[in-house]
Design a protein around this motif. Structure first.
Motif, short mmCIF file in Angstrom:
data_model
loop_
_atom_site.label_atom_id
_atom_site.label_comp_id
_atom_site.label_asym_id
_atom_site.label_seq_id
_atom_site.Cartn_x
_atom_site.Cartn_y
_atom_site.Cartn_z
N PHE A 137 0.90 -1.08 0.04
CA PHE A 137 -0.05 -0.03 -0.01
C PHE A 137 0.78 1.10 -0.08
O PHE A 137 0.64 2.26 -0.96
CB PHE A 137 -0.93 -0.03 1.32
N ALA A 138 1.81 1.39 0.95
CA ALA A 138 2.59 2.42 1.01
C ALA A 138 3.34 2.60 -0.31
O ALA A 138 4.02 3.60 -0.74
CB ALA A 138 3.87 2.31 2.07
N ALA A 139 4.02 1.42 -1.00
CA ALA A 139 4.75 1.43 -2.04
C ALA A 139 4.01 2.03 -3.33
O ALA A 139 4.61 2.89 -4.17
CB ALA A 139 5.26 0.04 -2.52
N TRP A 140 2.54 1.71 -3.28
CA TRP A 140 1.87 2.09 -4.32
C TRP A 140 1.45 3.47 -4.25
O TRP A 140 1.54 4.35 -5.26
CB TRP A 140 0.57 1.52 -4.39
N LEU A 141 1.35 4.07 -2.89
CA LEU A 141 1.20 5.59 -2.65
C LEU A 141 2.49 6.45 -3.07
O LEU A 141 2.21 7.41 -3.84
CB LEU A 141 1.30 5.69 -1.21
N VAL A 142 3.64 5.92 -2.93
CA VAL A 142 4.94 6.40 -3.48
C VAL A 142 4.77 6.44 -4.89
O VAL A 142 5.06 7.46 -5.66
CB VAL A 142 6.16 5.64 -2.68
N GLY A 143 4.51 5.41 -5.66
CA GLY A 143 4.57 5.44 -7.12
C GLY A 143 3.58 6.45 -7.81
O GLY A 143 3.75 7.10 -8.59
#
Length: 254
Positions: A137-143
């Protein structure tokens, strides 16, 4: 391994696009170098979409099903997706995605929606693989935040997107070639070792299995030699990225 591929993708992009470390062939502005390195880190994991347990399969919606389908269609892991045909197909797909744009009437500015979608996925996958984010979830927010900001504030920056995917994909194939398993560069042409040379040690290492070719300088995947190379590439990537950050920030201190 996944993190090694991600780091090699970022390092390859910096080597190709910046003259700061002295290896640039197609220099870009600092924004293109930094953003492209993040995208290339994720793009370097694309060939492993043929394995259900890969990082990219875990991060994409329906990725494990997709990976199983792709693996079955292309002959399994380190088969069709690890070839020049797949490299060309991935680059062409990125070019096609680059054509997807949107021009809001209120803005009158063409937004690179297609490349932004591809960049968001690549950055998310690279972020998770490099453990810069603990959960997807955090990785997709960053992306999404990074790609959205790039699309909105730097709409002309995505001209390098297709090349970035190609460089990342190629970096993966080169990395796997340096391990004992090698890759089938010429797939679907799967050549057998000539009978006369099958027992020759050198030929068997350079041609480890039908259709696959290797230059096994790193030994098996995950070896200490791979770790050493990955550490060096990480240092190089940080050096190149740092130089671009300094260049980007220099006007503010002038």
């Amino acid at each position: 391994m996944g993190y090694g591929h991600a780091i090699s993708g970022a390092a390859a992009w910096i080597a190709v696009t910046t003259t700061a470390p002295g290896l640039g062939w197609a220099p870009l502005d600092p924004v293109g170098v930094l953003a492209g390195a993040a995208v290339c880190a994720g793009a370097a994991l694309l060939p492993d979409i043929d394995h259900p347990s890969s990082t990219i399969a875990a991060g994409l919606p329906g990725g494990r099903v997709l990976a199983g389908t792709v693996g079955t269609a292309t002959g399994g892991h380190r088969a069709g997706m690890h070839s020049l045909v797949a490299l060309l197909a991935a680059t062409c797909a990125a070019i096609a995605l680059s054509l997807l744009t949107w021009t809001p009437a209120a803005l009158g500015v063409e937004l690179a929606v297609g490349p932004a979608i591809g960049a968001a996925a690549s950055i998310a996958i690279g972020t998770k693989c490099l453990r810069l984010a603990r959960v997807w979830f955090a990785a997709w927010l960053v992306g999404i935040a990074a790609a959205g900001g790039l699309m909105w504030f730097f709409p002309d920056e995505f001209g390098w997107f297709a090349a970035c995917v190609g460089v990342g994909y190629l970096a993966h194939l080169v990395g796997d070639t340096l391990t004992t398993g090698g890759v089938p560069w010429l797939w679907p042409l799967m050549l057998r070792r000539p009978v006369a040379f099958r027992r020759t040690l050198l030929i068997s290492r350079l041609w480890p299995r039908r259709g696959s070719f290797a230059l096994p300088l790193l030994g098996n995947a995950g070896s200490w030699r791979e770790w050493l190379l990955t550490t060096g590439l990480a240092a190089y990537a940080l050096w190149g990225a740092g130089a671009q950050v300094v260049e980007l920030a220099a006007p503010a201190f002038a």
